[in-house]
Design an enzyme around this catalytic site. Structure first.
Site, PDB file in Angstrom:
ATOM      1  N   ASP A 197      44.021  21.403  52.320  1.00 42.89           N
ATOM      2  CA  ASP A 197      43.290  22.368  52.001  1.00 42.89           C
ATOM      3  C   ASP A 197      42.379  21.800  50.723  1.00 42.89           C
ATOM      4  O   ASP A 197      42.898  21.798  49.743  1.00 42.89           O
ATOM      5  CB  ASP A 197      43.722  23.803  51.642  1.00 42.89           C
ATOM      6  CG  ASP A 197      42.790  24.631  50.791  1.00 42.89           C
ATOM      7  OD1 ASP A 197      41.355  24.579  51.008  1.00 42.89           O
ATOM      8  OD2 ASP A 197      43.197  25.818  50.627  1.00 42.89           O
ATOM      9  N   CYS A 223      34.588  27.193  49.667  1.00 33.19           N
ATOM     10  CA  CYS A 223      35.652  26.437  50.667  1.00 33.19           C
ATOM     11  C   CYS A 223      35.026  25.622  52.048  1.00 33.19           C
ATOM     12  O   CYS A 223      35.467  24.671  52.145  1.00 33.19           O
ATOM     13  CB  CYS A 223      36.530  27.478  51.065  1.00 33.19           C
ATOM     14  SG  CYS A 223      35.913  29.087  51.818  1.00 33.19           S
ATOM     15  N   HIS A 245      38.716  32.325  54.364  1.00 32.58           N
ATOM     16  CA  HIS A 245      38.911  30.875  53.939  1.00 32.58           C
ATOM     17  C   HIS A 245      38.673  29.753  54.995  1.00 32.58           C
ATOM     18  O   HIS A 245      38.932  29.958  56.365  1.00 32.58           O
ATOM     19  CB  HIS A 245      40.165  30.731  53.267  1.00 32.58           C
ATOM     20  CG  HIS A 245      40.497  29.537  52.275  1.00 32.58           C
ATOM     21  ND1 HIS A 245      39.559  29.337  51.391  1.00 32.58           N
ATOM     22  CD2 HIS A 245      41.443  28.559  52.488  1.00 32.58           C
ATOM     23  CE1 HIS A 245      39.943  28.013  50.812  1.00 32.58           C
ATOM     24  NE2 HIS A 245      41.080  27.837  51.276  1.00 32.58           N
TER      25      HIS A 245
END
Length: 642
Positions: A458, A399, A443
């Site tokens: 995202d 991520c 994250h």
């Protein structure tokens, strides 16, 4: 002479305390203390006591000098604990007689009490309580008569009688501020750091440590809405992202802009674990805060001091885009580094065919979907131009890779962007009604400025949407899942037991640790509102107790005759040494041998006692009563050897 069993018990207690206080002890210091405990046995068989004392004093002085040198790093509170541990270990090395253990016992009690400062989980708290009870048991064994054993039934009754007092003190006694603050380390124990680079999130998610729990006063938001903001990274050097200094200065944020009439409010409580950081967790734009936290820049939330103990706080948020903090924020998040030239060229190419930030985001999403990009917990290592290497060579990342690359592309295209670090999702426990968020849910995503607000995006949801919808395990291979899972967790029985302990620890946090001054104030207000009813119930209960005692003691015949009761009352200091089944006259004969100065008095008492008891002589009973009253002080001083 102290028995070997007692010495081993003290050694076990001290070793356990050293293990519990590792946060306050340097590793070298713990090793020296353990070596001193091992040195106890050869030293006991060696030279005279004077030489032993000299040796230990020299060693203790050298250790104290080393502790003074490291005082600045450890802090005063930790230094105090280190000195107490050194004194306890040194005392145990030299101790031989029972009377030498007084100081050691009280130091152990204080050290065990200090252990509660460092730990708040129910499992470790129960372990510390067990050590405390074990110390009390050894204290009792050392100084109680050999003929007396621990009366478990009487001990249980005493605990039941004092339980209401414990509860009353806990619920009603004023919540005082601590007398000292626990010193904290310069770096975080757990959680996101102030620097984010390729690989930092991957290392964090391999930890299964609990980060925080969340309790919602209403329906649970969807998993796609559970983006817990903790850090905002705005400084980029070509490879790593860093929290800007304006966060360190705790700059006041902009005004609250959320509209509670159109945007649904989410009220929730967070129970954060120890992290030694000020950064806390929140959803969207926080509108209302508890007293234990305060707003920070970029609409984040932080603690008023580093979180060195489990912290509970309440928030009210709206799940909207984040407002602009100040006028310099856009300019700050447009800065680029003189690195990654391929990425800069790609950004200009994408921006040429995009007429808005939203269109550019769509083009970046299309790039990630159509090109062979992969999501992996073990991406290849990157060089200095890490963004170029990721976008054009490896095309495999976690991520933080995708968030960093997206933010750089947006900045190079003239769109203010920043990387946000936090947690996404969590495990919902339906029966207990709380959300469990572990470090493995760490994250990274981005926020870009458009339409007057910071919109979230995202990129991981584009590459691996299952990560957001179902959790991290849904997008990892079997080997990567095994990498995250400890060996003992592969057994279902251990998993079940661990989860039950976690639920128990949750109730402990909510009902005991979470009982703060605000909840106590609410309790006082409720008691005040119901004061008349409580007064009536209290008076009724008092009448019932008085009637019960009156019936019990008025109607129940006396267990012993009056002469026996008189003798037991006035010989209370020594009567406990009388063996079961021994007649009182026989016990008095033995007692005279230990107290020859009072032999004539004891003979006279024995004669009157036998005449009053066996001949039912009322005159002897009156004389016995008078003689006992006149000599009550003398009888209270009767001796019985240990």
């Amino acid at each position: 002479m102290l028995s070997r069993q007692v010495i081993l018990s003290f050694c076990f207690i001290l070793v356990a305390i050293i293990g519990l206080l590792q946060q306050a002890l340097p590793l070298w210091y713990s090793a020296i203390l353990l070596l001193l405990l091992l040195y106890r046995w050869p030293l006991q068989q060696s030279s005279p006591k004077v030489n032993k004392l000299k040796r230990i004093n020299i060693v203790a002085a050298l250790i104290l000098l080393l502790l003074l040198i490291s005082l600045k790093q450890s802090g005063i509170f930790h230094f105090m604990l280190q000195i107490l541990l050194l004194s306890a270990v040194s005392r145990l090395v030299l101790i031989r007689q029972r009377h030498d253990s007084h100081q050691l016992l009280w130091v152990l009690y204080f050290l065990l009490a200090c252990c509660f400062i460092f730990y708040q989980s129910i499992v470790i708290s129960l372990f510390i309580l067990a050590l405390l009870l074990f110390t009390l048991y050894n204290h009792y064994q050392l100084y109680a008569s050999k003929q007396h054993r621990v009366q478990l039934l009487q001990l249980g009754k005493a605990l039941l009688l004092t339980l209401p007092i414990w509860l009353a003190l806990f619920l009603l006694f004023p919540r005082l501020q601590p007398l000292w603050r626990i010193p904290t380390a310069e770096s975080a124990i757990t959680g996101l750091a102030d620097t984010l680079d390729p690989g930092s999130i991957e290392k964090l998610v391999q930890s299964d440590t609990l980060a925080f729990r969340a309790i919602f006063n209403g329906p649970l938001p969807s998993r796609q809405q559970l983006y817990w903001r903790a850090k905002v990274y705005e400084d980029f050097d070509g490879r790593s992202w860093t929290v800007n200094q304006r966060f360190e200065r705790n700059q006041a944020r902009g005004p609250v802009t959320g509209n509670s009439e159109t945007d649904p409010l989410i009220r929730y409580q967070i129970i954060a674990e120890v992290s030694n950081q000020r950064s806390l967790f929140s959803l969207g734009e926080p509108l209302q805060f508890a007293n234990t936290v305060r707003p920070a820049a970029a609409y984040l939330v932080e603690a008023r001091r580093p979180v060195s103990q489990r912290l509970s706080y309440q928030l009210t948020s709206v799940l909207t885009a984040i407002p602009e903090d100040n006028a310099t924020e856009q300019r700050l998040n447009l800065r680029t580094a003189s690195a990654n030239p391929k990425t800069a060229a790609l950004a200009r190419q994408l921006a040429a065919s995009a007429d808005s930030a939203t269109a550019l985001i769509e083009q970046i999403s299309t790039l990630f979907r159509q090109q062979p990009y992969y999501y992996s917990l073990n991406p290849p290592r990157l060089g200095n131009n890490s963004i170029d290497a990721f976008l054009f060579d490896t095309r495999t990342g976690f991520c933080s890779h995708y968030a960093s690359a997206t933010a750089v592309l947006l900045r190079e295209a003239g769109i203010p962007a920043r990387v946000v670090g936090g947690y996404q999702g969590g495990v919902w426990h339906e029966e207990q009604q709380y959300l469990e968020v572990r470090q493995r849910e760490a994250h990274a995503w981005i926020e870009y400025f458009a339409d007057g607000r910071w919109q979230y995006f995202d990129p991981t949801a584009v590459i691996a949407p299952e990560r957001v919808i179902a959790g991290l395990d849904a997008v990892l291979s079997a080997d990567e899942q095994n990498q995250l899972q400890a060996n003992w967790r592969r057994f279902s029985a251990f998993n079940y037991l661990g989860q039950q302990l976690l639920h128990l620890d949750y109730y402990w946090s909510v009902w005991v640790l979470g009982f703060d001054d605000s909840q106590q104030y609410n309790l006082w207000q409720q008691l005040k509102a119901a004061s008349k009813i409580l007064a009536m119930l209290g008076a009724l209960l008092l009448i019932v107790i008085i009637l019960w005692y009156w019936q019990r003691y008025q109607r129940q015949p006396a267990k012993y005759a009056v002469p026996v009761q008189l003798m037991q009352r006035h010989l209370a200091g020594v009567i406990s040494y009388k063996p079961a089944g021994q007649h009182l006259s026989q016990f008095i004969t033995v007692l005279k041998g230990h107290n020859p100065a009072q032999a004539s008095l004891l003979d006279e008492l024995d004669g009157l006692y036998q005449r009053a008891l066996f001949a039912d002589n009322q005159q002897a009973l009156a004389q016995l009563t008078l003689l006992l009253k006149r000599n009550s002080k003398t009888l209270a001083k009767l001796n019985w050897p240990d």
